[in-house]
Write an enzyme that holds these catalytic residues in place. Structure first.
Site, PDB file in Angstrom:
ATOM      1  N   GLU A 271       0.816  -1.210   0.000  1.00 31.81           N
ATOM      2  CA  GLU A 271       0.000   0.000   0.000  1.00 31.81           C
ATOM      3  C   GLU A 271       0.853   1.266   0.000  1.00 31.81           C
ATOM      4  OE1 GLU A 271      -3.898   1.773   2.393  1.00 31.81           O
ATOM      5  OE2 GLU A 271      -2.917  -0.066   3.082  1.00 31.81           O
ATOM      6  N   HIS A 292       9.222 -26.589   0.757  1.00 26.91           N
ATOM      7  CA  HIS A 292       8.797 -27.785   0.032  1.00 26.91           C
ATOM      8  C   HIS A 292       7.858 -27.453  -1.119  1.00 26.91           C
ATOM      9  CE1 HIS A 292      10.521 -30.697   2.924  1.00 26.91           C
ATOM     10  NE2 HIS A 292      10.392 -29.674   3.752  1.00 26.91           N
ATOM     11  N   LYS A 403     -12.960   2.006  -2.375  1.00 24.49           N
ATOM     12  CA  LYS A 403     -13.920   2.315  -1.309  1.00 24.49           C
ATOM     13  C   LYS A 403     -15.084   3.136  -1.844  1.00 24.49           C
ATOM     14  CE  LYS A 403     -10.668   2.340   2.605  1.00 24.49           C
ATOM     15  NZ  LYS A 403     -10.048   3.188   3.650  1.00 24.49           N
TER      16      LYS A 403
END
EC number: 5.3.1.9
Length: 431
Positions: A271, A292, A403
């Protein structure tokens, strides 16, 4: 926090010692700008002043009614939740209240979590700087209703952390809820060393003074040279490597208790630095588990990665029992800590052997002081990177766009971003 840059010197992409020496001149200039911003308590730079300014007594006082809670539920999102979760997950002891986080509005997860909690013995920690965050306020309304349905007085179980105005502040005032301030000039992702991140640690009974002391030591270590400042060494090297093609930063802690820290780091890095076509994409891994799987990509995939290996140097031993199983006898007499440290060193050597840049970060242990230093150090590293890259570290315009779009779609006002969502191109493939 200790930083070893040896793993970037001969890598591809990599940074030579001469390049670091030249870069150090830019670091000195950037440090002057950071110091000036701190002196003037400018927005964003104010976060680096928190160790000297945070009021720990106010935090302890606000959460005092909840220190006997069996569970703590933080309702927030992004920086309003990840810092608290990082400290809680790293420091939690067997007798501490369990900590849960509602940072998403998943309609299946939220009621399932609430059904599992002893609501009458749960402390609810609601965090929103604006006091209007749609996800946080929506979840809190659901929590409040669930408490009422269970016969619990939510006003006696709730502490609020918010700004000076907004819906959440009005609610706290109307019901005389204990409350804490979100510090002025501090973006959420930089707020872990404020009440935003420390309230839950206080409810759990952790040593806030030690967290602050570790952060203060990291603050005192900031100087005009990357060769004297671990935080600047990390930020400068990451910046230089990104310029040379290492546009992904894989944060890989070798401790289960630091796994949430990698999430906190990912938000901070993404951000803050993802602006104007620049930045470094953070990814998360866990050592030794992801050796792994992801290690295959890091060693043999595209050469656009920096791998950050993080470990505590002091950890419990946990002896490995002796065994007569063929091929495993060499493990007997050592400890799980020895094995994990060997995995840490082997991963670093494996990556170095294939030319992948590696930065090793070590902290003394997983305790309050070391975490305070680590969190502050990574914030300072991020701020330095932003200065070197010339990006607006403390803004988040792309986040705000989303938003506004969501608010418009829900009928919360007229926003052109919502219209853009409605006009999106679709290429749908149905069965």
């Amino acid at each position: 926090m200790h930083v070893d840059l040896g793993g970037v010197l001969g890598a591809t992409p990599g940074v030579s010692r001469d390049s670091l020496e030249r870069l150090d001149e830019q670091v000195a200039t950037a440090h002057e700008r950071i110091a000036a911003g701190r002196d003037d308590h400018e927005r964003g730079y104010a976060a680096l002043n928190l160790p000297a300014r945070v009021d720990l007594d106010a935090i302890r006082s606000a959460v005092a009614p909840f220190t006997d809670a069996e569970a703590v539920l933080t309702v927030g999102i992004g920086g309003s939740a990840l810092g608290a979760a990082t400290l809680a997950d790293a420091l939690a002891g067997p007798d501490d209240p369990d900590v849960y986080v509602l940072d998403n509005v998943d309609p299946e997860h939220v009621p399932r979590l609430l059904d599992s909690l002893p609501l009458e013995r749960t402390a609810v920690n609601v965090v929103s700087k604006s006091g209007t965050t749609a996800e946080t306020l929506s979840n809190f309304l659901v929590v409040r209703e669930a408490m009422a349905d269970a016969g619990v007085d939510w006003t006696e179980r709730t502490v609020v952390t918010t700004g000076e105005s907004g819906n959440l502040r009005a609610l706290a005032d109307a019901h005389d809820l204990p409350s804490l301030p979100v510090p002025d000039g501090v973006p959420g992702r930089f707020s872990v060393l404020s009440p935003v991140g420390l309230a839950v640690a206080a409810i759990q009974g952790h040593d806030l003074d030690a967290i602050r002391a570790g952060a203060a030591e990291a603050a005192d270590s900031l100087s005009g040279s990357l060769f004297e400042t671990p935080a600047y060494a990390y930020g400068a090297a990451a910046y230089a490597l990104a310029n040379r093609g290492a546009t992904t930063n894989a944060m890989m802690p070798y401790a289960e208790r630091l796994e949430t820290f990698a999430e906190w780091f990912a938000q901070l890095w993404a951000e803050s630095l993802g602006k104007d076509g620049l930045g470094q994409t953070p990814t998360r891994a866990l050592g030794a588990t992801d050796q792994h799987s992801q290690l295959q990509l890091y060693r043999a995939g595209p050469r656009e990665k920096l791998v950050t290996l993080l470990r505590p140097t002091d950890r419990p031993a946990c002896p490995i029992p002796e065994t007569d199983l063929e091929g495993l006898s060499y493990l007997g007499g050592s400890t799980l800590g020895d094995l994990l440290d060997a995995e840490f060193d082997a991963t670093g050597a494996s990556l170095a052997a294939s030319g992948v840049p590696v930065i090793r970060v070590e902290i003394d242990g997983i305790d309050e002081r070391s975490l305070g230093a680590l969190l502050y150090g990574m914030e300072a590293a991020c701020v330095l990177y932003g200065e070197l890259a010339g990006v607006s570290t403390f803004t988040q315009p792309a986040v705000e766009w989303g938003k506004r779009a969501a608010r418009g779609l829900l009928g919360g006002g007229e926003f052109e971003e919502a219209e853009a969502v409605e006009e999106r191109t679709s290429l749908r493939i149905d069965p």
